[in-house]
Design a protein around this motif. Structure first.
Motif, PDB file in Angstrom:
ATOM      1  N   THR A   1       0.811  -1.218   0.000  1.00  0.00           N
ATOM      2  CA  THR A   1       0.000   0.000   0.000  1.00  0.00           C
ATOM      3  C   THR A   1       0.853   1.280   0.000  1.00  0.00           C
ATOM      4  N   GLU A   2       2.149   1.140  -0.188  1.00  0.00           N
ATOM      5  CA  GLU A   2       3.025   2.310  -0.160  1.00  0.00           C
ATOM      6  C   GLU A   2       2.736   3.250  -1.335  1.00  0.00           C
ATOM      7  N   VAL A   3       2.994   4.526  -1.110  1.00  0.00           N
ATOM      8  CA  VAL A   3       2.909   5.536  -2.167  1.00  0.00           C
ATOM      9  C   VAL A   3       4.302   5.687  -2.769  1.00  0.00           C
TER      10      VAL A   3
ATOM     11  N   ARG B   1       3.451   9.461  -9.761  1.00  0.00           N
ATOM     12  CA  ARG B   1       3.044   9.078  -8.410  1.00  0.00           C
ATOM     13  C   ARG B   1       2.105   7.886  -8.492  1.00  0.00           C
ATOM     14  N   SER B   2       2.498   6.797  -7.866  1.00  0.00           N
ATOM     15  CA  SER B   2       1.718   5.563  -7.872  1.00  0.00           C
ATOM     16  C   SER B   2       1.158   5.309  -6.472  1.00  0.00           C
ATOM     17  N   SER B   3      -0.149   5.034  -6.384  1.00  0.00           N
ATOM     18  CA  SER B   3      -0.769   4.789  -5.086  1.00  0.00           C
ATOM     19  C   SER B   3      -2.037   3.960  -5.237  1.00  0.00           C
ATOM     20  N   MET B   4      -2.532   3.490  -4.120  1.00  0.00           N
ATOM     21  CA  MET B   4      -3.842   2.838  -4.075  1.00  0.00           C
ATOM     22  C   MET B   4      -4.870   3.731  -3.381  1.00  0.00           C
TER      23      MET B   4
ATOM     24  N   PRO C   1      -7.660  -3.240   3.838  1.00  0.00           N
ATOM     25  CA  PRO C   1      -8.809  -4.093   3.488  1.00  0.00           C
ATOM     26  C   PRO C   1     -10.096  -3.327   3.269  1.00  0.00           C
ATOM     27  N   ASN C   2     -10.150  -2.025   3.623  1.00  0.00           N
ATOM     28  CA  ASN C   2     -11.409  -1.287   3.504  1.00  0.00           C
ATOM     29  C   ASN C   2     -11.635  -0.710   2.110  1.00  0.00           C
ATOM     30  N   GLY C   3     -10.566  -0.502   1.378  1.00  0.00           N
ATOM     31  CA  GLY C   3     -10.691   0.083   0.057  1.00  0.00           C
ATOM     32  C   GLY C   3     -11.077  -0.935  -1.000  1.00  0.00           C
TER      33      GLY C   3
END
Length: 378
Positions: free
Chosen positions: A77-79, A111-114, A122-124
């Motif tokens: 989950t890192e940016v 910039r790469s992110s979730m 787990p909520n996304g």
């Protein structure tokens, strides 16, 4: 002569410091530290200096305070910020002590992110995507002055600089964000994260000082201090959800201390030092509201410099040894209200790559013949 060449190389080292980017991830310490003094560091009266500098970093390690949140990388989950900086500098020596300079900077960010594209598990319900920005950054210009006469103080000197940064870079750049809306099925175009905006939106005033001392013909110590005041407090834009957001226009600071060893190899110098760079929680002038990620990075900095004729090349790789994302204005307010420590997070890089090239030309009224700068160590 050895001593002349040593001074020339250390001033090239200072110039390399002047053009480096003080930026290592989500802590948006932008380029420009020391540019005014360094822009004229090697110049005599009537001389010009043209320089280019390339910088790159890959940030992905998250810190909250000084604590590294290693689970972000482990969970995926890192940016991730990949940032490239290109600076073009021109400087002119009005006298042997006073010089002026102008810097035209360009940037390219990915910039790469979730969390910006539907949320972290787990909520996304999202997945990883990237946003991008590129183009002209904030133009800088200024002047610097050597306090001691270089003709009589070739072995040691200190300079002071004053400059300005203009808000020429786009500070409301937009990109595409996925998995938005109530059902996480929309793609919207909205404001990019603060860390990859080409500009910061403020008219900045820079204060700086550089100094060097020749310990011997082969060893020179140098130092740099820099602070940029951004009087503007904040500006309004939109965030990745498409809602209104206020971003802070923050001050910036940097410091650098190191030593250069001139090797027996003609033209080659080895550098080693340490540096500090950061964004403060509170500005010297103006308010502190608006979102910012304040923090600092302490790095050990090995490097190499090579001079031939009127040209010089430099490469430094600062390696981070201490990183912290400190409390911002809203963190402090929430801590007061709840009685519990609140501290946001930010992503940092492990290292920074700086590569620079300088070329000096034009006539100079100087006590040292220009041929002494060819790298000869007779």
């Amino acid at each position: 002569m050895k001593s002349t060449f040593t001074i020339y190389i250390v001033l090239i080292c200072l110039l390399a410091a002047a053009n480096e980017a003080f930026s290592q991830g989500c802590i948006a310490v932008r380029s420009g530290a020391g540019v005014n003094v360094g822009g004229g560091a090697v110049l005599g009266k009537g001389q010009w200096n043209a320089a280019t500098n390339f910088r790159y970093f890959h940030s992905y390690k998250h810190f909250r305070g000084k604590h590294e949140e290693t689970e972000r990388v482990e969970n995926g989950t890192e940016v991730i910020n990949d940032s490239y900086f290109f600076d073009f500098l021109i400087a002119y020596g009005i006298s042997d002590r006073l010089s002026v300079n102008f810097v035209l900077p360009f940037v390219n960010h990915a910039r790469s992110s979730m969390y910006e594209h539907g949320g972290n598990p787990p909520n996304g319900l999202g997945d990883r995507h990237s946003t991008y920005s590129s183009g002209l950054a904030d133009i800088r210009f200024g002047a610097s002055y050597w306090l001691l006469d270089p003709a009589t103080h070739a072995g040691s000197n200190i300079s002071l600089g004053l400059g300005m940064k203009l808000p020429s870079g786009n500070y409301r750049a937009k990109g595409k964000f996925y998995n938005q809306g109530p059902n996480r099925d929309q793609v919207i175009t909205s404001g990019l994260d603060q860390s990859i905006q080409p500009g910061d939106g403020g008219v900045g005033i820079t204060f700086e000082s550089q100094a060097y001392h020749n310990i011997s013909e082969k060893l020179v110590v140098s130092a740099l201090l820099y602070y940029m005041v951004n009087p503007r407090e904040k500006y309004s834009t939109t965030n990745f959800r498409g809602s209104a957001s206020e971003l802070s226009v923050s001050d910036q600071y940097a410091a650098r201390l190191g030593a250069l060893y001139v090797t027996p190899v003609q033209g080659l110098g080895l550098y080693g030092g340490a540096r500090l760079e950061g964004v403060p929680s509170s500005d010297l002038i103006g308010g502190d509201e608006g979102f910012r990620r304040p923090g600092y990075i302490v790095s050990l900095e090995p490097g190499v410099n090579y001079g031939i004729g009127n040209m010089a090349f430099s490469l430094t790789v600062p390696i981070a040894v201490d990183r912290a994302r400190v409390q911002n204005f809203s963190d402090k307010q929430r801590t007061k209200e709840t009685g519990e420590l609140v501290n946001g997070d930010a992503a940092f890089a492990d290292y920074l790559i700086n590569f620079g090239f300088t070329y000096r030309f034009g006539m100079a009224r100087h006590t040292v013949d220009v041929n002494d700068f060819t790298g000869s160590q007779n």
